[in-house]
Write a protein that holds these residues in place. Structure first.
Motif, PDB file in Angstrom:
ATOM      1  N   VAL A  93       0.840  -1.203   0.000  1.00 39.37           N
ATOM      2  CA  VAL A  93       0.000   0.000   0.000  1.00 39.37           C
ATOM      3  C   VAL A  93       0.870   1.244   0.000  1.00 39.37           C
ATOM      4  N   LEU A  94       1.901   1.250   0.833  1.00 38.71           N
ATOM      5  CA  LEU A  94       2.765   2.430   0.932  1.00 38.71           C
ATOM      6  C   LEU A  94       3.597   2.641  -0.333  1.00 38.71           C
ATOM      7  N   SER A  95       3.992   1.562  -0.991  1.00 37.02           N
ATOM      8  CA  SER A  95       4.780   1.725  -2.215  1.00 37.02           C
ATOM      9  C   SER A  95       3.893   2.048  -3.415  1.00 37.02           C
ATOM     10  N   GLY A  96       2.619   1.676  -3.349  1.00 40.00           N
ATOM     11  CA  GLY A  96       1.696   1.994  -4.424  1.00 40.00           C
ATOM     12  C   GLY A  96       1.788   1.073  -5.620  1.00 40.00           C
ATOM     13  N   THR A  97       2.538   0.003  -5.519  1.00 39.33           N
ATOM     14  CA  THR A  97       2.687  -0.957  -6.608  1.00 39.33           C
ATOM     15  C   THR A  97       2.064  -2.281  -6.172  1.00 39.33           C
ATOM     16  N   TYR A  98       0.999  -2.679  -6.845  1.00 39.23           N
ATOM     17  CA  TYR A  98       0.261  -3.875  -6.458  1.00 39.23           C
ATOM     18  C   TYR A  98       0.579  -5.029  -7.405  1.00 39.23           C
ATOM     19  N   THR A  99       1.764  -5.600  -7.204  1.00 42.51           N
ATOM     20  CA  THR A  99       2.189  -6.737  -8.016  1.00 42.51           C
ATOM     21  C   THR A  99       2.616  -7.874  -7.086  1.00 42.51           C
ATOM     22  N   ILE A 100       2.670  -9.052  -7.659  1.00 43.85           N
ATOM     23  CA  ILE A 100       3.105 -10.220  -6.892  1.00 43.85           C
ATOM     24  C   ILE A 100       4.565 -10.057  -6.469  1.00 43.85           C
ATOM     25  N   SER A 101       5.394  -9.531  -7.353  1.00 39.48           N
ATOM     26  CA  SER A 101       6.805  -9.362  -7.012  1.00 39.48           C
ATOM     27  C   SER A 101       6.978  -8.355  -5.880  1.00 39.48           C
ATOM     28  N   ASN A 102       6.165  -7.320  -5.833  1.00 37.23           N
ATOM     29  CA  ASN A 102       6.238  -6.351  -4.752  1.00 37.23           C
ATOM     30  C   ASN A 102       5.753  -6.968  -3.439  1.00 37.23           C
ATOM     31  N   LEU A 103       4.720  -7.822  -3.513  1.00 35.08           N
ATOM     32  CA  LEU A 103       4.256  -8.525  -2.315  1.00 35.08           C
ATOM     33  C   LEU A 103       5.340  -9.464  -1.807  1.00 35.08           C
ATOM     34  N   PHE A 104       5.994 -10.157  -2.719  1.00 28.88           N
ATOM     35  CA  PHE A 104       7.075 -11.059  -2.342  1.00 28.88           C
ATOM     36  C   PHE A 104       8.229 -10.292  -1.703  1.00 28.88           C
ATOM     37  N   ALA A 105       8.581  -9.150  -2.266  1.00 26.24           N
ATOM     38  CA  ALA A 105       9.644  -8.312  -1.681  1.00 26.24           C
ATOM     39  C   ALA A 105       9.228  -7.837  -0.296  1.00 26.24           C
ATOM     40  N   GLY A 106       7.968  -7.450  -0.138  1.00 26.17           N
ATOM     41  CA  GLY A 106       7.474  -7.038   1.176  1.00 26.17           C
ATOM     42  C   GLY A 106       7.507  -8.171   2.176  1.00 26.17           C
ATOM     43  N   MET A 107       7.193  -9.387   1.712  1.00 23.19           N
ATOM     44  CA  MET A 107       7.259 -10.556   2.607  1.00 23.19           C
ATOM     45  C   MET A 107       8.682 -10.797   3.090  1.00 23.19           C
ATOM     46  N   ILE A 108       9.637 -10.678   2.185  1.00 23.13           N
ATOM     47  CA  ILE A 108      11.036 -10.908   2.563  1.00 23.13           C
ATOM     48  C   ILE A 108      11.508  -9.835   3.533  1.00 23.13           C
ATOM     49  N   MET A 109      11.216  -8.586   3.222  1.00 19.84           N
ATOM     50  CA  MET A 109      11.658  -7.500   4.112  1.00 19.84           C
ATOM     51  C   MET A 109      10.985  -7.591   5.475  1.00 19.84           C
ATOM     52  N   SER A 110       9.690  -7.863   5.510  1.00 20.86           N
ATOM     53  CA  SER A 110       9.010  -7.954   6.794  1.00 20.86           C
ATOM     54  C   SER A 110       9.477  -9.178   7.576  1.00 20.86           C
ATOM     55  N   TYR A 111       9.817 -10.256   6.882  1.00 20.04           N
ATOM     56  CA  TYR A 111      10.359 -11.444   7.553  1.00 20.04           C
ATOM     57  C   TYR A 111      11.667 -11.102   8.262  1.00 20.04           C
ATOM     58  N   VAL A 112      12.549 -10.389   7.560  1.00 18.79           N
ATOM     59  CA  VAL A 112      13.841 -10.009   8.148  1.00 18.79           C
ATOM     60  C   VAL A 112      13.635  -9.073   9.334  1.00 18.79           C
ATOM     61  N   VAL A 113      12.743  -8.099   9.186  1.00 24.01           N
ATOM     62  CA  VAL A 113      12.481  -7.146  10.272  1.00 24.01           C
ATOM     63  C   VAL A 113      11.896  -7.871  11.477  1.00 24.01           C
ATOM     64  N   LEU A 114      10.902  -8.724  11.260  1.00 23.52           N
ATOM     65  CA  LEU A 114      10.284  -9.448  12.369  1.00 23.52           C
ATOM     66  C   LEU A 114      11.258 -10.416  13.033  1.00 23.52           C
ATOM     67  N   ALA A 115      12.092 -11.061  12.238  1.00 23.52           N
ATOM     68  CA  ALA A 115      13.076 -11.985  12.808  1.00 23.52           C
ATOM     69  C   ALA A 115      14.044 -11.235  13.724  1.00 23.52           C
ATOM     70  N   TYR A 116      14.398 -10.019  13.360  1.00 24.17           N
ATOM     71  CA  TYR A 116      15.294  -9.229  14.198  1.00 24.17           C
ATOM     72  C   TYR A 116      14.572  -8.707  15.433  1.00 24.17           C
ATOM     73  N   VAL A 117      13.384  -8.163  15.257  1.00 23.40           N
ATOM     74  CA  VAL A 117      12.654  -7.547  16.369  1.00 23.40           C
ATOM     75  C   VAL A 117      12.209  -8.595  17.389  1.00 23.40           C
ATOM     76  N   LEU A 118      11.787  -9.756  16.922  1.00 19.97           N
ATOM     77  CA  LEU A 118      11.219 -10.777  17.803  1.00 19.97           C
ATOM     78  C   LEU A 118      12.191 -11.902  18.114  1.00 19.97           C
TER      79      LEU A 118
END
Length: 157
Positions: free
Chosen positions: A16-41
């Motif tokens: 939503v924040l990037s404004g690009t609604y594609t599968i590749s953008n969702l996949f990139a968001g999944m990877i980035m959020s996975y890394v962030v959550l793994a570090y935070v938690l």
């Protein structure tokens, strides 16, 4: 909320924040959020199982793809050469898997691999009978299948 839910929510927020609604953008968001959550938690034991599964899953996928490549090459070589190297046999593989679902996954992985076929499970679910197209040594084949079974136990158990 479970770790996967957080991961999906952050990935969708990224889209939503990037404004690009594609599968590749969702996949990139999944990877980035996975890394962030793994570090935070990283200190919470509840989330450790979720973050430990992805490296095991990647390891399993790479192992199984390599196993498929080897099996396909062996069968293709035997088909293309004039001599047949087949020595079929049925072996009994003792099972450490306990649930029907895990045994089914393990049996399907064996069956998908060229040159092997899961035939039957004993009534007490302690032995799996496997047909091997290129039999060499029973201990060798059982050890290879037990390695695959250990990876299935690691992922599903």
């Amino acid at each position: 909320m479970k770790a996967f839910g957080w991961n999906m929510m952050l990935a969708l927020a990224w889209m939503v924040l990037s404004g690009t609604y594609t599968i590749s953008n969702l996949f990139a968001g999944m990877i980035m959020s996975y890394v962030v959550l793994a570090y935070v938690l990283r200190d919470r034991p509840l989330f450790g199982t979720y973050f430990g599964k992805l490296p095991k899953l990647v390891n399993f996928i790479l192992f199984f793809i390599w196993d498929l490549i080897k099996a396909n090459a062996r069968v293709a070589y035997d088909v293309l050469t004039p001599t047949h190297l087949m020595k079929p046999a049925v072996i009994a593989v003792p099972l450490d898997l306990k649930t029907d679902g895990a045994i089914t996954v393990f049996s399907n992985l064996i069956t998908v691999t060229p040159g092997s076929l899961a035939l039957d499970v004993s009534t007490d679910k302690k032995v799996l009978y496997v047909h091997i197209m290129y039999f060499e040594d029973e201990e060798l084949h059982v050890a290879e299948l037990k390695r695959l079974e250990a990876m299935v136990i690691d992922l599903l158990g």
